[in-house]
Design a protein around this motif. Structure first.
Motif, mmCIF file in Angstrom:
data_model
loop_
_atom_site.group_PDB
_atom_site.id
_atom_site.type_symbol
_atom_site.label_atom_id
_atom_site.label_comp_id
_atom_site.label_asym_id
_atom_site.label_seq_id
_atom_site.Cartn_x
_atom_site.Cartn_y
_atom_site.Cartn_z
ATOM 1 N N SER B 331 0.805 -1.219 0.000
ATOM 2 C CA SER B 331 0.000 0.000 0.000
ATOM 3 C C SER B 331 0.841 1.272 0.000
ATOM 4 O O SER B 331 0.307 2.360 -0.139
ATOM 5 N N PHE B 334 0.566 3.986 -2.781
ATOM 6 C CA PHE B 334 -0.745 4.650 -2.769
ATOM 7 C C PHE B 334 -0.818 5.670 -1.647
ATOM 8 O O PHE B 334 -1.312 6.774 -1.823
ATOM 9 N N MET B 335 -0.293 5.258 -0.491
ATOM 10 C CA MET B 335 -0.331 6.180 0.647
ATOM 11 C C MET B 335 0.509 7.410 0.368
ATOM 12 O O MET B 335 0.112 8.530 0.676
ATOM 13 N N GLY B 337 1.201 8.675 -2.528
ATOM 14 C CA GLY B 337 0.468 9.486 -3.494
ATOM 15 C C GLY B 337 -0.629 10.285 -2.825
ATOM 16 O O GLY B 337 -0.766 11.498 -3.048
ATOM 17 N N ALA B 338 -1.386 9.615 -1.953
ATOM 18 C CA ALA B 338 -2.483 10.292 -1.266
ATOM 19 C C ALA B 338 -1.941 11.429 -0.397
ATOM 20 O O ALA B 338 -2.476 12.543 -0.389
ATOM 21 N N VAL B 341 -1.045 14.387 -2.524
ATOM 22 C CA VAL B 341 -2.215 15.142 -2.969
ATOM 23 C C VAL B 341 -2.769 15.988 -1.822
ATOM 24 O O VAL B 341 -3.046 17.181 -1.976
ATOM 25 N N LEU B 342 -2.856 15.369 -0.645
ATOM 26 C CA LEU B 342 -3.404 16.091 0.502
ATOM 27 C C LEU B 342 -2.539 17.300 0.852
ATOM 28 O O LEU B 342 -3.044 18.398 1.082
#
Ligand SMILES: Nc1ncnc2c1ncn2[C@@H]1O[C@H](COP(=O)(O)OP(=O)(O)OP(=O)(O)O)[C@@H](O)[C@H]1O
Ligand SMILES: [Mg+2]
Lengths: 276, 380
Positions: B331, B334-335, B337-338, B341-342
């Motif tokens: 994961s 993905f984390m 990337g998130a 973005v945040l």
């Protein structure tokens, strides 16, 4: 294909490579002629002729106003002089020796041509004083600037310029926070500390109050004589207050040239301005 | 010019260096003086892990210098890091001597395996530490200089430049994968034994490498801060904010860009050289384009154009990576990337920006010469 073309242009027999031609000396020579000389300059953007056989000569110490309707090519002309735009043909000389078309923007600036842009462009995250420091004439090499400190003389010049442009109280303010008119002034200040021989000033009074305009007029006229100044401006009252010689540009070439009165009574000029 | 002068007004940097100093002293002490079962004991693998984070932090500082202050979004700094790492790896390979599997004192194992009979010329000199250290700086520096000279002189900027830096690291990835290149192919360089005659397995060596990483980070930080505070730094920021305007006041922008870019690449190379003996391997994977993108994310999360934010971002994100890849191995990307973005949406100036936000609530100190960075648009 394009590689081959590149090789061909590089290997053309009728010219020498730019790396083997000796570097031009950037010494201004105005003993025998004008400080700025444009001859038969042409520029087109995608087929549109922005500058069309333009000829212009500015004498040393002269204050010249350039007027003309929107899109006449005034800014483009400054782009050519300062190395931003390369013309399709023609010649551009600074003094009698310096071929402007062979120099890059920083070389032209170092040779002594300073420019104020139509849209005021200052270094927004720097303070007012830092903007002046950056524009200051002097050594602009990488290694030098790593250890460069303002000399007393340079500090004095900054203080003096801050006075001239009326931004003394704002010296520590981030210049992005200045008003439009103040930015105009700051940019004029940057031009002053650069100590150029020739100043190109594109629409200096846009966004200024009447008092500020008067001060600008006073400043520009006081600069003429020691410097040569080319002012592009739409505001006719302002132009009248400083103009000695006026050049009218229209569709990329000179339509008329002379005193303000001559120009205003010129039927071709009247037609262009009324025809708008 | 003392260090105190350089750090004047740099609250974040002073705090950061103070914490670094405490950690650099405390970690070896806790590792050496306390028995293994003690709750405060720091095991040696942890010392090495921290050392690895510090090399990442130095890499992040190098990226922040070019991205935060010069506005060049380099997506190829991983390549300079890896080149520095390979130069160190080559020295470590030569240190193995005849203790390899094949017992050949003249050739590293992988060359014997490939039936090579003599050492390629570009391996000459790597048995000497000083020469290897010179190459650690020279190789990334020279590559950055040539690349920068070509790119900046042609006025390649923005996205195009970023893509070119990605292509650079990708090309090196492919090249280093090839056995014929002479750098160990896809296995890379590993099975190191000693550095300067000290066993890499020994606690003392590992502590030494950890301390060396901390010193390099501090020195790199101070050097960057010195540059940023100088007139050179102000010109750099001017180029970031208004490149063509800078030309019109007489600065040769491409010279400035090439020197800052080169210096940054040298820092990245040094970081890579300290990384390799601590992780014990260097392979072409370090050139992978995704690495270079990740490290830009560290800087974005920590806060651009602050330098200390880059350190913060690199350490926090990598700590997170260590923890989460342990818990949920698949994961992590993905984390990350998130998180990116945040942070971009809600903390455009990163974690450092958050600190500054709170600081601004207090009366501002005019002597603090750190202008707020322009996060929007500077990169493009
Ligand atoms: N980079 C460019 N690409 C395409 N067209 C351009 C470019 N620069 C200028 N032009 C066009 O060339 C013409 C001359 O523009 P220029 O900016 O020189 O006019 P100007 O006399 O300064 O006008 P204004 O008074 O509005 O400032 C305009 O029609 C403009 O649209
Ligand atoms: Mg214009």
């Amino acid at each position: 294909m394009s590689v081959l073309e590149n090789v061909r242009t590089t290997m053309r027999r009728d010219q020498t490579w730019s790396i083997v031609t000796p570097k031009q000396k950037l010494e201004l020579n105005v003993t025998t002629g004008p400080i700025l000389y444009l001859e038969d300059v042409n520029v087109s953007f995608d087929g549109f002729k922005a500058i069309n056989n333009l000829n212009l000569a500015i004498d040393a110490g002269e204050l010249r106003c350039i007027i003309g309707p929107n899109g006449a090519g005034k800014t483009t002309m400054m782009d050519i002089i300062t190395g931003k735009t390369q013309p399709d043909s023609g010649r551009a000389y600074f003094g009698s020796d310096i071929d402007l078309l062979r120099l890059s923007e920083p070389e032209i600036a170092t040779a002594g041509i300073g420019r104020k842009f139509q849209k005021p462009t200052v270094f927004e995250t720097h303070t007012v004083a830092e903007n002046l420091e950056l524009a200051m004439h002097g050594n602009k090499q990488v290694w030098y600037s790593l250890t460069a400190k303002l000399s007393g003389e340079q500090q004095d010049l900054i203080d003096e310029t801050l006075h001239t442009i009326g931004l003394v109280e704002h010296y520590g303010k981030t210049s992005g926070a200045l008003s439009h008119g103040q930015k105009q002034w700051l940019e004029i200040g940057m031009l002053l500390v650069q100590k150029p021989h020739l100043l190109l000033v594109d629409e200096p009074v846009a966004g200024m109050t009447h008092q500020e305009m008067d001060r600008t007029a006073e400043l520009l006229t006081s600069l003429a004589g020691k410097h040569s100044v080319v002012v592009v401006e739409h505001d006719m009252d302002f132009v009248r207050s400083i103009a000695r010689r006026v050049t009218v540009l229209h569709q990329g070439s000179v339509l008329a040239e002379g005193s303000m009165d001559d120009v205003q009574n010129n039927p071709k000029v009247v037609e262009v301005y009324l025809g708008e | 010019m003392t260090i105190a002068d350089i750090l004047k007004g740099d609250r974040g940097g002073k705090t950061m260096l103070l914490v670094l100093l405490i950690v650099t002293i405390a970690v070896p002490v806790l590792n050496q003086t306390l028995p293994a079962g003690h709750p405060w004991h720091i095991p040696t693998y942890m010392v090495t892990l921290l050392g690895k984070y510090l090399t990442y932090a130095l890499l992040a500082v190098a990226v922040d210098l070019v991205w935060g202050y010069l506005g060049i979004l380099s997506l190829g700094h991983g390549a300079f890091f890896a080149l520095g790492g390979y130069a160190m790896g080559m020295y470590l390979m030569r240190q193995i001597g005849d203790r390899g599997v094949y017992g050949n004192a003249e050739l590293p194992d992988f060359m014997v395996f490939l039936n090579w009979t003599e050492l390629p010329w570009f391996w000459y000199g790597f048995d000497m530490f000083w020469f290897a250290m010179l190459m650690v700086m020279l190789v990334p520096g020279l590559l950055a200089f040539i690349f920068g000279w070509l790119a900046f002189r042609s006025r390649v900027t923005g996205v195009y430049l970023s893509i070119m830096t990605q292509a650079l690291t990708y090309a090196l990835l492919l090249a280093f994968f090839r056995n014929e290149m002479g750098f160990g192919g896809n296995n890379g360089l590993t099975d190191f034994k000693d550095i300067l005659g000290f066993s890499l397995q020994a606690d003392a060596t590992r502590i030494g490498l950890f301390v060396a990483s901390a010193v390099a980070l501090a020195a790199g930080y101070i050097a960057c801060r010195y540059i940023v505070n100088s007139k050179l730094g102000r010109i750099t920021v001017a180029i970031r904010d208004a490149e063509s305007r800078t030309r019109f006041v007489g600065y040769r922008v491409e010279h400035y860009k090439v020197w800052i870019f080169t210096f940054s690449a040298v820092l990245a190379g040094i970081a890579g050289a300290l990384y390799v003996p601590q992780v014990g391997i260097i392979n072409p994977g370090e050139f992978s384009p995704i690495n270079s993108i990740e490290l830009v994310i560290w800087v974005a999360i920590g806060g651009r154009a602050t330098l200390y934010g880059a350190i913060l971002g690199a350490i926090l994100v990598n700590y997170g990576k260590t923890v989460f890849t342990g818990l949920m191995p698949d994961s992590w990307l993905f984390m990350l990337g998130a998180l990116f973005v945040l942070v971009t949406l809600y903390l455009p100036q990163g974690i450092a920006g958050l600190f500054r936000h709170f600081k601004r609530k207090q009366p501002t100190d005019p002597a603090d010469g750190n202008p707020a960075p322009v996060t929007e648009g500077g990169a493009a």
